[in-house]
Design an enzyme around this catalytic site. Structure first.
Site, PDB file in Angstrom:
ATOM      1  N   LYS A 115      36.965 -31.489 -36.094  1.00 54.70           N
ATOM      2  CA  LYS A 115      35.842 -30.611 -35.731  1.00 54.70           C
ATOM      3  C   LYS A 115      34.583 -31.460 -35.540  1.00 54.70           C
ATOM      4  O   LYS A 115      34.562 -32.643 -35.902  1.00 54.70           O
ATOM      5  CB  LYS A 115      35.632 -29.572 -36.841  1.00 54.70           C
ATOM      6  CG  LYS A 115      35.280 -30.186 -38.201  1.00 54.70           C
ATOM      7  CD  LYS A 115      35.361 -29.155 -39.322  1.00 54.70           C
ATOM      8  CE  LYS A 115      35.063 -29.795 -40.666  1.00 54.70           C
ATOM      9  NZ  LYS A 115      35.350 -28.883 -41.792  1.00 54.70           N
ATOM     10  N   TYR A 134       3.433 -42.196 -35.110  1.00 55.36           N
ATOM     11  CA  TYR A 134       2.631 -40.993 -35.349  1.00 55.36           C
ATOM     12  C   TYR A 134       1.912 -41.032 -36.691  1.00 55.36           C
ATOM     13  O   TYR A 134       2.506 -41.384 -37.715  1.00 55.36           O
ATOM     14  CB  TYR A 134       3.527 -39.741 -35.332  1.00 55.36           C
ATOM     15  CG  TYR A 134       4.119 -39.433 -33.980  1.00 55.36           C
ATOM     16  CD1 TYR A 134       3.323 -39.031 -32.918  1.00 55.36           C
ATOM     17  CD2 TYR A 134       5.491 -39.545 -33.777  1.00 55.36           C
ATOM     18  CE1 TYR A 134       3.886 -38.739 -31.682  1.00 55.36           C
ATOM     19  CE2 TYR A 134       6.056 -39.252 -32.544  1.00 55.36           C
ATOM     20  CZ  TYR A 134       5.245 -38.856 -31.500  1.00 55.36           C
ATOM     21  OH  TYR A 134       5.798 -38.572 -30.286  1.00 55.36           O
TER      22      TYR A 134
HETATM   23  C1  LIG Z   1      36.133 -29.584 -42.665  1.00 56.16           C
HETATM   24  C2  LIG Z   1      37.316 -29.008 -43.365  1.00 56.16           C
HETATM   25  C3  LIG Z   1      38.300 -29.849 -43.910  1.00 56.16           C
HETATM   26  C4  LIG Z   1      38.189 -31.356 -43.935  1.00 56.16           C
HETATM   27  O1  LIG Z   1      37.244 -31.743 -44.897  1.00 56.16           O
HETATM   28  P1  LIG Z   1      37.125 -33.290 -45.359  1.00 56.16           P
HETATM   29  O2  LIG Z   1      36.345 -33.198 -46.612  1.00 56.16           O
HETATM   30  O3  LIG Z   1      36.386 -34.002 -44.286  1.00 56.16           O
HETATM   31  O4  LIG Z   1      38.497 -33.788 -45.542  1.00 56.16           O
HETATM   32  C5  LIG Z   1      39.428 -29.251 -44.449  1.00 56.16           C
HETATM   33  N1  LIG Z   1      39.577 -27.905 -44.465  1.00 56.16           N
HETATM   34  C6  LIG Z   1      38.644 -27.073 -43.956  1.00 56.16           C
HETATM   35  C7  LIG Z   1      38.881 -25.600 -44.000  1.00 56.16           C
HETATM   36  C8  LIG Z   1      37.481 -27.585 -43.398  1.00 56.16           C
HETATM   37  O5  LIG Z   1      36.553 -26.754 -42.913  1.00 56.16           O
END
Ligand SMILES: *Cc1c(COP(=O)(O)O)cnc(C)c1O
Length: 385
Positions: free
Chosen positions: A38, A261
């Site tokens: 993701k 700035y």
């Molecule tokens: C993002 C996510 C993961 C992975 O998390 P990590 O800590 O990066 O391994 C796993 N399960 C769900 C439901 C997530 O949203």
């Protein structure tokens, strides 16, 4: 294809492959690995890294949104992709068009997807989300949910391919309670004749620290990229990402003169200020003002003054030989006096996932394989080399 920019994100695909192999060795051959890509593969570029993942032990790609899933399916129609979040029912036609696995957490969603699938003479693969205490999404942990899930399992047009929950990771005891609640639900559903081929609970941290919670599949995010958040177990994974740029301007200033700035920083000596062509619009944390360090010629130098959207300035007073065109490491792997993502996350008072997930589409992604550039992806095109 020109890169058109000096600020780039390099991704070492050999490290992603290595990390996948380490994860596979850790879980063994009987546990599946869902690779969480993701947020554009945690900033690495989901499409750019997916083959390295799937060719080195990945069983499934997980994303958060429908757009992320479609991007992957357009590039790799045969890689299975699960949306771990909820998709509004009005967009279910696209879920079916692309043969995406969808997370479901209400009877109404299941009915809507099943009806659409039946119209097309298709079967939609789904994973059931079960809430064991995180209270984000999922069927509540209650008997009425068993009845609903049982009903879903009998719906024509749907196939339950898995069921999952997510850990709060508060402490051992709360993890155990969630695991027990999830196991109880799975057991009860199976006793009622519901086929649940793939039960999964563990994210990166849980899959390293709590082998028992790996169940049928782990959902590995951070560890694929070499980001280590675990603290009990061990796993040799290596950071795959380097964020770097080049000095593109040098200004000489006198003691007492300010930079950027509001002059929140003024030099207490005559010095040289280097300008770097990256800023918070590339995903660099703006709250690093006053704390940020980057590496020039093997030396850490401070970023001075307010970080701008597209540029920032460094004090080159201690690197007299520095010149325009010198490489600057923003996020390195910790060697050569660089700050790794772990170190940057501490400075920015956030976690490692946040540091990489916030990297925007603007910096080109350069993919290396066998030490050579294998592919370049920019906002306006891509090229394999
Ligand atoms: C993002 C996510 C993961 C992975 O998390 P990590 O800590 O990066 O391994 C796993 N399960 C769900 C439901 C997530 O949203």
């Amino acid at each position: 294809m020109p890169i058109y920019r000096e600020t780039v994100i390099e991704v070492d695909l050999d490290k992603i492959a290595y990390n996948m192999e380490q994860i596979r060795a850790m879980v063994g051959k009987d546990v599946k690995i869902a690779a969480v890509v993701k947020a554009n593969g945690y900033g690495h570029g989901a499409v750019g890294i997916a083959p390295a993942i799937m060719e080195h032990g990945g069983d499934l790609l997980c994303v958060a949104t429908l757009t992320e899933a479609i991007e992957l399916k357009e590039a790799y129609p045969r890689y299975p992709v699960l949306i771990m979040g909820l998709t509004p029912t009005e967009y279910f036609p696209a879920v079916l068009d692309y043969n995406i696995l969808q997370t479901i957490d209400t009877l109404a969603q299941a009915k809507a997807l099943a009806a659409l699938a039946r119209e097309r003479g298709a079967t939609a693969g789904i994973h059931i989300k079960y809430d064991t205490g995180f209270h984000r999404i999922g069927f509540p942990d209650a008997p009425k949910s068993y009845t609903a899930i049982e009903e879903i399992s009998r719906m024509e047009g749907l196939k339950i391919e898995g069921i999952f929950s997510h850990l709060v990771l508060l402490d051992d005891e709360s993890n155990r309670q969630q695991y027990e609640a999830f196991s109880r639900a799975v057991r009860t559903l199976k006793e009622r004749g519901v086929a649940l081929p793939c039960c999964h609970l563990a994210d990166s941290i849980a899959s390293v620290d709590y082998p028992r919670y790996r169940m049928d599949m782990i959902r590995a995010g951070a560890i694929i990229y070499g980001l280590k958040g675990f603290h009990k177990g061990s796993l040799d994974v290596r950071q795959a990402l380097t964020f770097k740029t080049k000095i593109n301007h040098i200004t000489e200033i006198k003691a007492g003169e300010g930079v950027s700035y509001d002059f929140v920083w003024r030099s207490d000596r005559d010095t040289r200020i280097g300008t770097l062509p990256f800023g918070y619009a590339d995903g660099y944390p703006r709250n690093l003002r006053g704390k940020a360090m980057v590496t020039v010629r093997g030396k850490q130098v401070p970023v001075v003054g307010v970080l701008c959207m597209d540029q920032c300035m460094i004090d080159l007073g201690d690197v007299p030989k520095a010149q325009i065109g010198d490489e600057v490491i923003i996020y390195g792997d910790g060697t050569g006096n660089t700050l790794d993502i772990q170190a940057v996350s501490v400075l920015a008072e956030t976690n490692k996932n946040d540091i990489v997930a916030r990297l925007t589409a603007r910096p080109p992604r350069i993919y290396r394989k066998d030490g050579k550039i294998a592919e370049i992806r920019t906002m306006i095109g891509r090229k394999s080399i």
